[in-house]
Design a protein around this motif. Structure first.
Motif, short mmCIF file in Angstrom:
data_model
loop_
_atom_site.label_atom_id
_atom_site.label_comp_id
_atom_site.label_asym_id
_atom_site.label_seq_id
_atom_site.Cartn_x
_atom_site.Cartn_y
_atom_site.Cartn_z
N VAL A 110 0.90 -1.44 0.01
CA VAL A 110 0.17 -0.10 -0.18
C VAL A 110 1.03 1.12 -0.02
O VAL A 110 1.85 1.42 0.88
N ILE A 111 0.54 2.06 -1.02
CA ILE A 111 1.39 3.40 -1.15
C ILE A 111 0.36 4.40 -0.71
O ILE A 111 -0.45 4.60 -1.29
N GLU A 112 0.72 5.15 0.09
CA GLU A 112 -0.21 6.45 0.56
C GLU A 112 0.58 7.72 0.49
O GLU A 112 1.83 7.67 0.89
N VAL A 113 -0.07 8.72 0.05
CA VAL A 113 0.43 10.13 0.16
C VAL A 113 -0.45 11.05 1.13
O VAL A 113 -1.31 11.02 0.96
N ILE A 114 0.31 11.53 1.93
CA ILE A 114 -0.21 12.29 3.14
C ILE A 114 0.25 13.67 3.26
O ILE A 114 1.39 14.17 2.98
N ASP A 115 -0.80 14.64 3.17
CA ASP A 115 -0.63 16.15 3.22
C ASP A 115 -0.28 16.42 4.68
O ASP A 115 -0.81 16.04 5.69
N VAL A 116 1.06 16.75 4.73
CA VAL A 116 1.54 16.76 6.26
C VAL A 116 1.20 18.05 6.98
O VAL A 116 0.86 17.81 8.05
N ARG A 117 0.63 19.18 6.22
CA ARG A 117 -0.29 20.08 7.22
C ARG A 117 -1.35 19.69 7.72
O ARG A 117 -1.61 20.09 8.94
N THR A 118 -2.12 18.94 6.98
CA THR A 118 -3.44 18.63 7.48
C THR A 118 -3.44 17.15 8.06
O THR A 118 -4.47 16.74 8.86
N THR A 119 -2.47 16.35 7.89
CA THR A 119 -2.30 14.89 8.39
C THR A 119 -3.34 13.88 7.53
O THR A 119 -3.55 13.02 7.97
N ARG A 120 -3.66 14.59 6.49
CA ARG A 120 -4.86 13.87 5.68
C ARG A 120 -4.29 13.07 4.60
O ARG A 120 -3.36 13.67 3.89
N VAL A 121 -4.84 11.74 4.47
CA VAL A 121 -4.52 10.86 3.35
C VAL A 121 -4.90 11.55 2.07
O VAL A 121 -6.13 11.49 1.79
N LEU A 122 -4.18 11.81 1.12
CA LEU A 122 -4.52 12.26 -0.19
C LEU A 122 -4.72 11.09 -1.17
O LEU A 122 -5.66 11.07 -2.02
N VAL A 123 -4.21 10.01 -1.01
CA VAL A 123 -4.25 8.90 -1.82
C VAL A 123 -3.73 7.74 -1.29
O VAL A 123 -2.71 7.74 -0.64
N SER A 124 -4.38 6.58 -1.47
CA SER A 124 -3.92 5.24 -0.90
C SER A 124 -4.27 4.35 -1.89
O SER A 124 -5.44 4.04 -2.52
N GLN A 125 -3.23 3.69 -2.39
CA GLN A 125 -3.27 2.53 -3.74
C GLN A 125 -2.75 1.32 -2.91
O GLN A 125 -1.67 1.48 -2.51
#
Length: 169
Positions: A110-125
């Motif tokens: 699983v590769i995830e990309v996280i917005d560090v400012r909001t700690t929100r997951v932008l993409v999970s695949q």
């Protein structure tokens, strides 16, 4: 992994927790993710007992400050990927040890990309390959073995726009 010009990211292998530290060693951010496919555990990072446990393999901060996280998770075919390392006569009374014969059947990634400012997951695949490491800021890789038994590294380019694609040999 490097964070900005002077910081560093440190991931906990056996739980989805990632910390950012400044140059003085002070923690400046903690990202805790509760994902149904990542139950925290206390298995050793290289254990094969008795089935795969999720583990964070790599993190990388891209040029826009987003955090990429590479996590190995259990493949549905994991049992077919196991073999047994049988003890030799010289080894004495050791018990057989399970060994992974095929990383891609034992693990998915699983590769995830996280917005560090909001700690929100932008993409999970999720991917059927077992990506074992990152190179630089936008490559994931795994090791392969050819018919002669020689190992080589297979790199894949990772981007939000183009997804994950193999780099031609």
């Amino acid at each position: 992994a490097r964070s900005g010009d002077v910081g560093v990211w440190a991931a906990h292998v056996s739980e989805y927790v990632i910390d950012r530290f400044d140059a003085g060693g002070h923690r400046t951010l903690r990202i805790v993710r509760r994902a149904p496919w990542f139950a925290p555990h206390d298995a050793p990072p290289l254990s094969v007992d008795p089935e795969p446990k999720p583990r964070i393999m790599a993190v990388s901060e891209d040029t826009l400050g987003r955090l990429w996280v590479v996590v190995l998770v259990k493949d549905n075919r994991w049992r077919t990927a196991l073999g047994w390392n049988l003890p030799t006569r010289l080894g004495g009374g050791r018990s057989p040890m399970p060994v992974i014969l095929d990383d891609d059947n034992y693990f998915d990634t699983v590769i995830e990309v996280i917005d560090v400012r909001t700690t929100r997951v932008l993409v999970s695949q999720r991917f059927p390959q077992a990506f074992l490491f990152m190179v630089g800021r936008n490559y994931v890789g795994t090791r392969r073995e050819d018919a002669s038994g020689a190992f080589y590294i297979e790199l894949w380019s990772a981007s939000l726009r183009d997804g994950i694609r193999p780099i031609p040999r």
